[in-house]
Design a protein around this motif. Structure first.
Motif, mmCIF file in Angstrom:
data_model
loop_
_atom_site.group_PDB
_atom_site.id
_atom_site.type_symbol
_atom_site.label_atom_id
_atom_site.label_comp_id
_atom_site.label_asym_id
_atom_site.label_seq_id
_atom_site.Cartn_x
_atom_site.Cartn_y
_atom_site.Cartn_z
ATOM 1 N N GLN A 98 3.795 9.591 -1.661
ATOM 2 C CA GLN A 98 4.889 9.907 -0.758
ATOM 3 C C GLN A 98 4.905 11.378 -0.347
ATOM 4 O O GLN A 98 5.511 11.736 0.665
ATOM 5 N N GLN A 99 4.249 12.233 -1.123
ATOM 6 C CA GLN A 99 4.229 13.648 -0.807
ATOM 7 C C GLN A 99 3.229 13.983 0.304
ATOM 8 O O GLN A 99 3.278 15.066 0.882
ATOM 9 N N GLU A 100 2.292 13.089 0.595
ATOM 10 C CA GLU A 100 1.345 13.330 1.682
ATOM 11 C C GLU A 100 2.105 13.641 2.982
ATOM 12 O O GLU A 100 3.171 13.079 3.233
ATOM 13 N N PRO A 101 1.578 14.562 3.799
ATOM 14 C CA PRO A 101 0.264 15.210 3.737
ATOM 15 C C PRO A 101 0.247 16.519 2.958
ATOM 16 O O PRO A 101 -0.653 17.334 3.143
ATOM 17 N N TYR A 102 1.261 16.726 2.092
ATOM 18 C CA TYR A 102 1.336 17.973 1.344
ATOM 19 C C TYR A 102 0.921 17.738 -0.104
ATOM 20 O O TYR A 102 1.067 16.634 -0.634
ATOM 21 N N PRO A 103 0.410 18.783 -0.749
ATOM 22 C CA PRO A 103 -0.146 18.615 -2.101
ATOM 23 C C PRO A 103 0.904 18.246 -3.146
ATOM 24 O O PRO A 103 2.071 18.647 -3.066
ATOM 25 N N ALA A 104 0.470 17.482 -4.141
ATOM 26 C CA ALA A 104 1.283 17.155 -5.307
ATOM 27 C C ALA A 104 0.346 16.853 -6.456
ATOM 28 O O ALA A 104 -0.755 16.330 -6.244
ATOM 29 N N LEU A 105 0.773 17.178 -7.662
ATOM 30 C CA LEU A 105 -0.062 16.927 -8.834
ATOM 31 C C LEU A 105 0.809 16.673 -10.058
ATOM 32 O O LEU A 105 1.993 16.986 -10.077
ATOM 33 N N VAL A 106 0.183 16.080 -11.063
ATOM 34 C CA VAL A 106 0.838 15.789 -12.339
ATOM 35 C C VAL A 106 0.156 16.613 -13.418
ATOM 36 O O VAL A 106 -1.077 16.584 -13.549
ATOM 37 N N MET A 107 0.946 17.352 -14.195
ATOM 38 C CA MET A 107 0.415 18.198 -15.267
ATOM 39 C C MET A 107 0.925 17.704 -16.614
ATOM 40 O O MET A 107 2.012 17.130 -16.704
ATOM 41 N N PRO A 235 12.681 9.561 -21.185
ATOM 42 C CA PRO A 235 11.455 9.026 -21.785
ATOM 43 C C PRO A 235 11.619 8.837 -23.287
ATOM 44 O O PRO A 235 12.344 9.581 -23.952
ATOM 45 N N GLN A 236 10.927 7.844 -23.823
ATOM 46 C CA GLN A 236 10.923 7.598 -25.257
ATOM 47 C C GLN A 236 9.510 7.704 -25.815
ATOM 48 O O GLN A 236 9.219 7.177 -26.891
ATOM 49 N N ASP A 237 8.645 8.369 -25.084
ATOM 50 C CA ASP A 237 7.260 8.579 -25.483
ATOM 51 C C ASP A 237 6.944 10.053 -25.282
ATOM 52 O O ASP A 237 7.312 10.647 -24.256
ATOM 53 N N VAL A 238 6.259 10.662 -26.256
ATOM 54 C CA VAL A 238 5.966 12.094 -26.204
ATOM 55 C C VAL A 238 5.180 12.452 -24.952
ATOM 56 O O VAL A 238 5.485 13.431 -24.251
ATOM 57 N N THR A 239 4.161 11.664 -24.642
ATOM 58 C CA THR A 239 3.319 11.949 -23.477
ATOM 59 C C THR A 239 4.139 11.980 -22.200
ATOM 60 O O THR A 239 3.996 12.881 -21.369
ATOM 61 N N LEU A 240 5.019 11.002 -22.042
ATOM 62 C CA LEU A 240 5.803 10.915 -20.813
ATOM 63 C C LEU A 240 6.791 12.066 -20.693
ATOM 64 O O LEU A 240 7.016 12.602 -19.611
ATOM 65 N N GLN A 241 7.404 12.461 -21.809
ATOM 66 C CA GLN A 241 8.366 13.560 -21.736
ATOM 67 C C GLN A 241 7.695 14.859 -21.305
ATOM 68 O O GLN A 241 8.315 15.700 -20.648
ATOM 69 N N GLU A 242 6.428 15.016 -21.634
ATOM 70 C CA GLU A 242 5.751 16.287 -21.370
ATOM 71 C C GLU A 242 5.071 16.342 -20.010
ATOM 72 O O GLU A 242 4.510 17.381 -19.648
ATOM 73 N N LEU A 243 5.119 15.263 -19.244
ATOM 74 C CA LEU A 243 4.531 15.280 -17.907
ATOM 75 C C LEU A 243 5.422 16.044 -16.939
ATOM 76 O O LEU A 243 6.654 15.975 -17.006
ATOM 77 N N ARG A 244 4.802 16.776 -16.015
ATOM 78 C CA ARG A 244 5.493 17.490 -14.953
ATOM 79 C C ARG A 244 4.842 17.097 -13.625
ATOM 80 O O ARG A 244 3.631 17.148 -13.494
ATOM 81 N N ILE A 245 5.668 16.706 -12.658
ATOM 82 C CA ILE A 245 5.178 16.357 -11.324
ATOM 83 C C ILE A 245 5.553 17.502 -10.395
ATOM 84 O O ILE A 245 6.749 17.766 -10.178
ATOM 85 N N GLU A 246 4.562 18.200 -9.878
ATOM 86 C CA GLU A 246 4.824 19.353 -9.015
ATOM 87 C C GLU A 246 4.441 19.011 -7.586
ATOM 88 O O GLU A 246 3.303 18.640 -7.308
ATOM 89 N N CYS A 247 5.418 19.111 -6.695
ATOM 90 C CA CYS A 247 5.221 18.811 -5.279
ATOM 91 C C CYS A 247 5.365 20.099 -4.468
ATOM 92 O O CYS A 247 6.305 20.870 -4.669
#
Length: 269
Positions: A98-107, A235-247
């Motif tokens: 949905q962020q297209e045509p602009y950059p977005a990433l998950v860290m 979130p109830q999972d460590v991995t999910l809590q630590e994700l960051r979505i940067e748009c």
């Protein structure tokens, strides 16, 4: 493994709560809380989770508190490609698309790039076109921004952006979002050639700017973005809590036009 009492005291101090305030919020006696912090009393599993909830301790650190108190961890840490996280991966791809045509990433917590939309890949390929070298290691936001072979040569306001990134990493560390790995990467990038020594002792207690724009240029083509960071709710999972979505969002019409001319799927070079 550290003792649970000092860890509880650490988190109380990090949240700037007195014993009186924490005891009131958690509905426990001040005497009992004091005994827990000094090790004169041992908390139950339920008490550890209750105090961690009031203190808004990240899930990874809640597991550490439980282990320190002699209990098993409460929260799983799943691989992002695990079958149980399929719905989350679909949601991430939807957000990136949905962020297209602009950059977005998950860290992740170490600032490694775990997902990126097509616009991000095309944009950074445009900036990097014609250069043979790449920053070391897997794709990582900090390495990409600080390494001489990353995007640093194309960021016209790099000192401002670098200071904001260092402050962000250190503020997150104070809040328990990051860990030793992210701090290790920060220490690494601060030793790269051309990085001002003053960033190693940056004061992160001052006021934050509302936004910090990132201004790029390559061969006279200019882009100006600001970014928004999203996390997953409850979130109830460590991995999910630590994700960051940067748009990344354009700040002016010039950026919009240059994205269409140089970063769209039909024109990217």
């Amino acid at each position: 493994m550290p003792e649970v009492g000092p860890l509880l005291k650490h988190w109380r101090a990090a949240r700037r709560l007195s014993q009186v305030a924490l005891a009131a919020e958690a509905a426990v006696s001040l005497r009992h809380l004091s005994f827990l912090e000094t090790g004169r009393a041992k908390p139950s599993r339920a008490m550890v989770l209750k105090l961690a909830g009031v203190l808004d301790v990240p899930l990874r650190d809640r597991n550490t508190l439980l282990l320190s108190a002699g209990f098993s961890p409460e929260y799983a840490e799943s691989a992002l490609d695990a079958p149980a996280l399929a719905a989350v991966r679909d949601a991430l791809e939807a957000i990136l698309g949905q962020q297209e045509p602009y950059p977005a990433l998950v860290m992740d917590r170490g600032w490694d790039i775990r997902r990126a939309n097509g616009a991000a890949r095309r944009f950074f390929a445009f900036l990097h076109s014609g250069r043979a070298a790449e920053p070391p290691g897997p794709p990582n936001v900090l390495r990409r921004m600080f390494h001489p072979d990353g995007v640093r040569p194309h960021v016209t306001n790099w000192p401002e952006v670098a200071e904001a990134l260092v402050g962000r990493v250190r503020r997150e560390a104070l809040g328990g979002v990051t860990d030793e790995r992210a701090q290790g990467i920060l220490d690494e990038v601060l030793r790269y050639p051309g990085v001002p020594a003053g960033l190693r002792t940056l004061d992160v207690t001052g006021p934050l700017l509302p936004i910090v724009p990132i201004r790029y240029t390559r061969d006279g083509v200019r882009f100006a973005f600001f970014s928004t960071v999203t996390t997953l709710g409850t979130p109830q999972d460590v991995t999910l809590q630590e994700l960051r979505i940067e748009c990344f969002h354009p700040m002016d019409d010039e950026t919009r036009e240059n994205v269409r001319a140089h970063v769209s799927p039909t024109t990217a070079r």
